[in-house]
Scaffold this motif. Structure first.
Motif, PDB file in Angstrom:
ATOM      1  N   ILE A   1       7.283   3.014 -12.714  1.00 45.97           N
ATOM      2  CA  ILE A   1       7.818   3.045 -12.022  1.00 45.97           C
ATOM      3  C   ILE A   1       7.958   2.419 -10.695  1.00 45.97           C
ATOM      4  CG2 ILE A   1       9.174   5.096  -9.554  1.00 45.97           C
ATOM      5  CD1 ILE A   1       9.956   5.638 -13.369  1.00 45.97           C
ATOM      6  N   ALA A   2       6.765   1.620 -10.068  1.00 45.67           N
ATOM      7  CA  ALA A   2       6.377   1.289  -9.134  1.00 45.67           C
ATOM      8  C   ALA A   2       4.800   0.947  -9.527  1.00 45.67           C
ATOM      9  CB  ALA A   2       5.874   2.069  -7.776  1.00 45.67           C
TER      10      ALA A   2
ATOM     11  N   TYR B   1       1.057  16.562  -9.173  1.00 43.09           N
ATOM     12  CA  TYR B   1       0.473  15.352  -9.981  1.00 43.09           C
ATOM     13  C   TYR B   1      -0.188  15.782 -10.919  1.00 43.09           C
ATOM     14  CZ  TYR B   1       2.813  13.346  -6.167  1.00 43.09           C
ATOM     15  OH  TYR B   1       4.199  13.097  -5.284  1.00 43.09           O
TER      16      TYR B   1
ATOM     17  N   LEU C   1       2.992   4.330 -11.061  1.00 44.76           N
ATOM     18  CA  LEU C   1       3.468   5.842 -10.931  1.00 44.76           C
ATOM     19  C   LEU C   1       4.444   5.495 -12.108  1.00 44.76           C
ATOM     20  CD1 LEU C   1       4.059   7.964  -8.917  1.00 44.76           C
ATOM     21  CD2 LEU C   1       6.365   7.049  -8.170  1.00 44.76           C
TER      22      LEU C   1
ATOM     23  N   GLN D   1       4.658   5.045   1.176  1.00 44.44           N
ATOM     24  CA  GLN D   1       5.823   4.954   0.369  1.00 44.44           C
ATOM     25  C   GLN D   1       6.373   5.585   0.885  1.00 44.44           C
ATOM     26  OE1 GLN D   1       6.921   1.717  -0.103  1.00 44.44           O
ATOM     27  NE2 GLN D   1       4.908   0.687   0.694  1.00 44.44           N
ATOM     28  N   LYS D   2       6.496   7.448   1.303  1.00 46.26           N
ATOM     29  CA  LYS D   2       6.777   8.397   1.923  1.00 46.26           C
ATOM     30  C   LYS D   2       6.998   8.939   0.190  1.00 46.26           C
ATOM     31  CE  LYS D   2       8.327   6.833   6.369  1.00 46.26           C
ATOM     32  NZ  LYS D   2       7.093   7.614   6.517  1.00 46.26           N
ATOM     33  N   ILE D   3       6.598   8.438  -0.932  1.00 44.06           N
ATOM     34  CA  ILE D   3       6.770   8.942  -1.656  1.00 44.06           C
ATOM     35  C   ILE D   3       6.274  10.530  -2.655  1.00 44.06           C
ATOM     36  CG2 ILE D   3       6.363   8.522  -4.947  1.00 44.06           C
ATOM     37  CD1 ILE D   3       6.527   5.707  -4.168  1.00 44.06           C
ATOM     38  N   ALA D   4       4.947  10.794  -2.068  1.00 43.28           N
ATOM     39  CA  ALA D   4       3.883  11.934  -1.537  1.00 43.28           C
ATOM     40  C   ALA D   4       4.135  13.047  -0.765  1.00 43.28           C
ATOM     41  CB  ALA D   4       3.273  11.266  -2.414  1.00 43.28           C
TER      42      ALA D   4
ATOM     43  N   LEU E   1       1.059   6.056  -1.958  1.00 47.95           N
ATOM     44  CA  LEU E   1       1.880   7.041  -2.136  1.00 47.95           C
ATOM     45  C   LEU E   1       2.695   7.764  -1.241  1.00 47.95           C
ATOM     46  CD1 LEU E   1       1.685   8.659  -5.597  1.00 47.95           C
ATOM     47  CD2 LEU E   1       3.037   6.899  -4.834  1.00 47.95           C
ATOM     48  N   ARG E   2       1.818   7.364   0.064  1.00 46.68           N
ATOM     49  CA  ARG E   2       1.996   8.404   1.333  1.00 46.68           C
ATOM     50  C   ARG E   2       2.915   6.931   2.437  1.00 46.68           C
ATOM     51  NH1 ARG E   2       3.527  12.096   3.277  1.00 46.68           N
ATOM     52  NH2 ARG E   2       3.092  11.896   5.498  1.00 46.68           N
TER      53      ARG E   2
END
Length: 281
Positions: free
Chosen positions: A149-150, A204, A164, A235-238, A232-233
């Motif tokens: 995904i990334a 996770y 990810l 990128q506002k993913i988590a 991840l924080r």
């Protein structure tokens, strides 16, 4: 040389013998590099640490961290395990937090109830992974381009590359070709959605591979989880707070607690001393 105080601490535990052990040797100022390296190879653990007198007056102690393959400037589970051992041995911090000095500088460690947590150090390398490196990593993990995904560098000292994946189960299904990974240090993370995953419902699943430093797969990895959280924080993913499971592929059940207080990202978990005594080096 007289025997030195010694503890072996299980870090990021969810129960007895479920985390990642670290060997902690105290009073290590007079030990040479070769002695530290040889003992770390002998323990055959992911990391062995040596507690020394700090050079920075703000620090409570100076920590040297060795894998079977060499010295690291920073690692997470040795940081927490060594802090736990230092406190259990009667160490009293100079301030509200324990301050560890190591190869990346000063690392703050706070007490969170029964757990300890360290402030994630800043990434020294982040951003896009070269296509050639990513191709090698995907091939070594038998991943198609669409499976990732990334990807990003999440290097806070050891040199991690983070990937990810779509799910925690996909992370667990990976069968790495360690020879093909070479010296690359690679971490995987994938989310558990709904009622999937272990019974205690972590958010996770994480795995970390570091064959180049003598640790083909690390049971539970603080530095990797810290780097992944920073990525991840940002990128506002988590979410701001989450729990990562790690170690299932090796028969462990580590749990890593991550929280972002808008000032620092804290990476923590419970530690337990399993062995205490003396070591004759």
């Amino acid at each position: 040389m007289p025997p030195r105080p010694f503890q072996q601490v299980d870090v990021f535990v969810s129960g007895p013998l479920t985390g990642n052990p670290v060997a902690v040797v105290f009073d290590a100022d007079d030990l040479g590099d070769d002695q530290m390296r040889t003992f770390a190879q002998w323990t055959n653990l992911s990391e062995t640490t040596f507690v020394c007198t700090p050079q920075d007056p703000a620090a409570d102690y100076f920590l040297r961290i060795f894998t079977p393959g060499g010295e690291l400037p920073f690692a997470g589970h040795p940081t927490l395990g060594s802090a736990h051992a230092w406190l259990a041995a009667g160490g009293v911090p100079k301030g509200e937090k324990v301050v560890q000095e190591c190869g990346v500088g000063l690392v703050n460690i706070r007490r969170d109830g029964e757990a300890l947590a360290f402030a994630a150090p800043p990434l020294i390398r982040s951003g896009e992974v070269d296509a050639s490196d990513l191709d090698v990593v995907r091939a070594a993990l038998d991943l198609r381009p669409s499976d990732v995904i990334a990807a990003s560098w999440v290097d806070n000292g050891p040199g991690w590359i983070g990937l990810l994946l779509a799910s925690g189960q996909q992370v667990l299904d990976i069968e790495p070709d360690f020879a093909a990974l070479g010296d690359r240090m690679v971490g995987l993370i994938g989310p558990y959605l709904g009622d999937t995953g272990p019974d205690d419902h972590p958010d996770y699943e994480v795995r970390g591979f570091a064959p180049g430093i003598g640790v083909p797969e690390d049971p539970v990895t603080g530095s990797l989880n810290a780097g992944l959280a920073c990525w991840l924080r940002a990128q506002k993913i988590a979410p701001a707070t989450y729990v990562a499971a790690q170690g299932a592929a090796l028969g462990r059940a580590g749990r890593v607690l991550v929280s972002d207080d808008n000032t620092d990202i804290w990476v923590g978990g419970r530690s337990v001393t399993v062995i205490a005594g003396e070591v004759d080096l």
